[in-house]
Design a protein around this motif. Structure first.
Motif, PDB file in Angstrom:
ATOM      1  N   ARG A 104       1.216  -0.738   0.226  1.00 16.50           N
ATOM      2  CA  ARG A 104      -0.344   0.334  -0.145  1.00 16.50           C
ATOM      3  C   ARG A 104       0.608   1.335  -0.081  1.00 16.50           C
ATOM      4  NH1 ARG A 104      -5.186  -0.878   0.924  1.00 16.50           N
ATOM      5  NH2 ARG A 104      -5.532  -3.651   1.793  1.00 16.50           N
ATOM      6  N   HIS A 105       0.612   2.598  -0.297  1.00 14.81           N
ATOM      7  CA  HIS A 105       1.466   3.715  -0.088  1.00 14.81           C
ATOM      8  C   HIS A 105       1.274   4.195   0.809  1.00 14.81           C
ATOM      9  CE1 HIS A 105       2.087   8.512  -1.497  1.00 14.81           C
ATOM     10  NE2 HIS A 105       2.643   7.389  -1.972  1.00 14.81           N
ATOM     11  N   THR A 107       1.205   6.871   2.069  1.00 14.96           N
ATOM     12  CA  THR A 107      -0.099   7.657   2.826  1.00 14.96           C
ATOM     13  C   THR A 107      -0.583   7.717   3.587  1.00 14.96           C
ATOM     14  OG1 THR A 107      -0.547   8.331   0.632  1.00 14.96           O
ATOM     15  CG2 THR A 107       1.047  10.062   1.472  1.00 14.96           C
ATOM     16  N   ASP A 108      -1.295   6.155   3.443  1.00 15.87           N
ATOM     17  CA  ASP A 108      -2.871   5.601   3.421  1.00 15.87           C
ATOM     18  C   ASP A 108      -2.231   4.818   4.844  1.00 15.87           C
ATOM     19  OD1 ASP A 108      -4.088   5.740   1.143  1.00 15.87           O
ATOM     20  OD2 ASP A 108      -3.143   4.414   0.190  1.00 15.87           O
ATOM     21  N   PRO A 111       0.191   8.363   7.656  1.00 17.06           N
ATOM     22  CA  PRO A 111      -0.332   9.195   7.526  1.00 17.06           C
ATOM     23  C   PRO A 111       0.783  11.020   7.967  1.00 17.06           C
ATOM     24  CG  PRO A 111      -2.028   9.019   8.340  1.00 17.06           C
ATOM     25  CD  PRO A 111      -0.995   7.931   8.254  1.00 17.06           C
TER      26      PRO A 111
END
Length: 408
Positions: A104-105, A107-108, A111
């Motif tokens: 997953r990214h 930022t996910d 954050p």
């Protein structure tokens, strides 16, 4: 290949002694290792070795198992921000498993926001695109968690192959310990300013008055003023001595020079010194010697300093008779200093030896005397505690082992 091992300083060190933990400054490839997280693309350079490695080789430098050994949350992504490694500390912090986070990214799953609420990953894009930038220095960012926000000191390391970004490593360190240090520093400044202002104001006032109106005062008045100046100067000297002692204690530089000491003489000398200095009349002290003492190898100056601090504490914050009892044991000496004041609440028994502790109604003082006393007793291999005296006040009790000569 570089192998990461733990160091006693709290950083992470490679086999070639290269620090890859949390350094101070520096973010370009011309510096030594400069960012605050493990450099997953670093190599151990030697004769004949090349300075670059493929992205595939750099992945193996830190395995997930190795990252799980680190005490701080560490997240490793590729150049686009897709999570590749997510250690156990990061899982504990976010509540997300590594299996969920990987792929997953960033930022996910992590954050991070700056002080203006801007997304950290987006704001750091310019530095990721510059080929000579190897990381970002430590900065305070907010982790916007699902339940609550939390501040961290975040450091970033970029791994590049021939100038191209292949990997980003992010390390987060909790701000609590640093905030505690900053609070202690602020407390120290406030305490020193307060404790210095009163005696220095007195010294300045009396000396200015004597210089301006010397002929108008009688000899008795002059003597009273000069005695006051002398007392305040001694107070400043004691404060500076305490600050130097605390500095040595915090730096681990307390030196114990043991020699044979007559503990009975040491106790009597401290009490007689208080009487001679006018701190309290002789009627306020009760001194008892109990049992036979073994040959005591201790540092005479440090032991007397402990006794001075405990007796001063009883005189300043206690009431009634100050009782000093010296007892011999088979392995050392035990000293109790008690008073008849209000005592120390049981809830504060574990805090009374903390730096700057003065309690809710402890009056004047730096709050360093008991902290220094405990450190000096610990340095002797002894113990110190506080309880309730038979007279109702506080009773401080310390034990020091007999010890022996130290050679070499």
């Amino acid at each position: 290949m570089t192998r990461i091992v733990a160091s006693t300083s709290g950083h992470y060190v490679a086999d070639d002694d290269q620090v890859v933990g949390v350094p101070d400054v520096g973010v370009t490839e011309g510096d030594a290792v400069t960012a605050g997280v493990p450099d997953v693309g670093a190599t151990a350079h030697g004769a004949g070795e090349t300075e670059t490695e493929t992205a595939e080789e750099s992945v193996d430098v830190l395995s997930p198992a190795a990252l799980d050994l680190l005490p701080d949350p560490v997240v490793v992504t590729d150049a686009t921000g897709t999570v590749e490694l997510f250690n156990a500390a990061a899982t504990k912090m976010t509540g997300l498993s590594a299996g969920y986070a990987v792929g997953r990214h960033v930022t996910d799953v992590l954050p991070l926001l700056d002080e203006r609420g801007n997304d950290w990953w987006e704001c750091s894009q310019p530095s990721r695109e510059l080929p000579r930038v190897t990381g970002q220095p430590e900065r305070r960012l907010t982790y916007a968690g699902p339940a609550s926000d939390h501040d961290f000191n975040v450091t970033t390391r970029f791994t590049r192959v021939e100038g191209a970004l292949v990997r980003v490593a992010v390390c987060l360190r909790d701000t609590v310990s640093r905030e505690r240090i900053e609070r202690n520093r602020a407390d120290l400044i406030a305490t020193v300013a307060h404790e210095l202002r009163s005696p220095l104001t007195s010294v300045k006032g009396f000396t200015a008055t004597l210089l301006a109106r010397w002929d108008r005062f009688t000899d008795e008045q002059k003597k009273l003023m000069l005695n006051t100046v002398n007392t305040d100067a001694d107070r400043v000297t004691r404060l500076l001595t305490e600050l130097l002692d605390v500095s040595r204690i915090d730096a681990g530089r307390v030196q114990i020079r043991k020699q044979i000491v007559d503990m009975r003489t040491a106790v009597r000398r401290v009490v007689e010194g208080k009487i001679a200095a006018g701190s309290a009349p002789a009627e306020r002290f009760a001194v008892r010697m109990e049992g036979d003492l073994p040959e005591m190898w201790v540092d005479p100056d440090k032991i007397e300093q402990v006794l001075h601090n405990l007796v001063d504490n009883a005189l300043r914050h206690g009431a009634g008779t100050v009782t000093v009892v010296l007892s011999g044991t088979g392995t050392g000496a035990e000293v109790t200093v008690g008073d008849e004041g209000e005592g120390v609440p049981e809830a504060n028994a574990t805090r009374v030896f903390a730096k700057f502790w003065r309690g809710a109604s402890r009056g004047n003082g730096t709050g360093l005397g008991l902290y220094i006393a405990k450190a000096l007793i610990d340095a002797h291999g002894g113990t110190i505690s506080v309880g309730k005296a038979s007279g109702g006040g506080a009773e401080f009790r310390f034990f020091v082992p007999a010890g022996g000569p130290v050679f070499g």
